[in-house]
Design a protein around this motif. Structure first.
Motif, PDB file in Angstrom:
ATOM      1  N   GLN A  72       0.863  -1.206  -0.096  1.00  0.00           N
ATOM      2  CA  GLN A  72      -0.072  -0.136   0.081  1.00  0.00           C
ATOM      3  C   GLN A  72       0.838   1.360  -0.011  1.00  0.00           C
ATOM      4  N   GLN A  76       0.838   3.898  -2.766  1.00  0.00           N
ATOM      5  CA  GLN A  76       0.376   5.262  -2.739  1.00  0.00           C
ATOM      6  C   GLN A  76       1.400   6.215  -3.019  1.00  0.00           C
ATOM      7  N   GLU A  80       1.000   9.136  -5.831  1.00  0.00           N
ATOM      8  CA  GLU A  80       1.161  10.484  -5.428  1.00  0.00           C
ATOM      9  C   GLU A  80       2.262  10.840  -6.130  1.00  0.00           C
ATOM     10  N   LYS A 114      -5.614   9.042  -1.124  1.00  0.00           N
ATOM     11  CA  LYS A 114      -6.432   8.269  -0.055  1.00  0.00           C
ATOM     12  C   LYS A 114      -7.838   8.196  -0.539  1.00  0.00           C
TER      13      LYS A 114
END
Length: 178
Positions: A72, A76, A80, A114
């Motif tokens: 994760q 992420q 990003e 998120k």
């Protein structure tokens, strides 16, 4: 109104200013610590039978949790980076740079990713920051920023202004045969 360049901001993307997701890193590290403790416990010769089986299941669960959180964090970070780069090419980025809003844009990126992963609270934060950063038409108007329409100046997609009768002239009656 402050006109923004329709072509967007030019130049290098600023460096990412935020740390890794601290809460997720701590959860991952906690799962790793638990796995280490359970591995040591499984070395004890007195641990037998059901207690050993239970400890092994907990160890497997802790390892799985740590691996999931690693993946994760990696996903992420990749997401990003992609959104961060994309945002800094937008016309609004000219103003963000002028106002030194790098960290605010980074916070938006963190919350937006998120949110895209299903976090409802993050979705609320991302929406609020999007409004402050001029990432939707209403917030652009509120900030008094405008992106000139290049086609309005006679570009290839420019249209002649419509006259009142134009719409009616384009309509035709359709008979029973279609």
């Amino acid at each position: 109104m402050t006109p923004l360049p329709a072509a967007g901001r030019e130049g290098a993307t600023p460096e990412w200013p935020l740390l890794e997701d601290v809460a997720m890193v701590e959860r991952r590290d906690g799962a790793r610590r638990l796995a280490d403790e359970l591995e040591l416990a499984l070395l004890e010769p007195e641990l037998t039978g059901r207690k050993r089986t239970a400890a092994q299941k907990k160890l497997d669960a802790a390892r799985t949790e740590a691996n999931i959180l690693d993946k994760q964090l990696e996903a992420q970070s990749t997401a990003e980076g992609g959104l961060w780069t994309e945002l800094w090419t937008l016309p609004q980025a000219v103003m963000w740079e002028r106002q030194r809003s790098t960290r605010e844009v980074a916070q938006y990126v963190r919350w937006k990713i998120k949110a895209e992963l299903g976090d409802l609270d993050a979705s609320k934060e991302a929406r609020m920051l999007a409004d402050r950063l001029g990432l939707n038409p209403m917030s652009l108007a509120r900030l008094r920023w405008e992106v000139p329409d290049e086609s309005a100046a006679g570009g290839p997609r420019a249209r002649a202004p419509r006259r009142a009768g134009d719409t009616r002239a384009r309509l035709r009656a359709v008979g029973d045969d279609g």
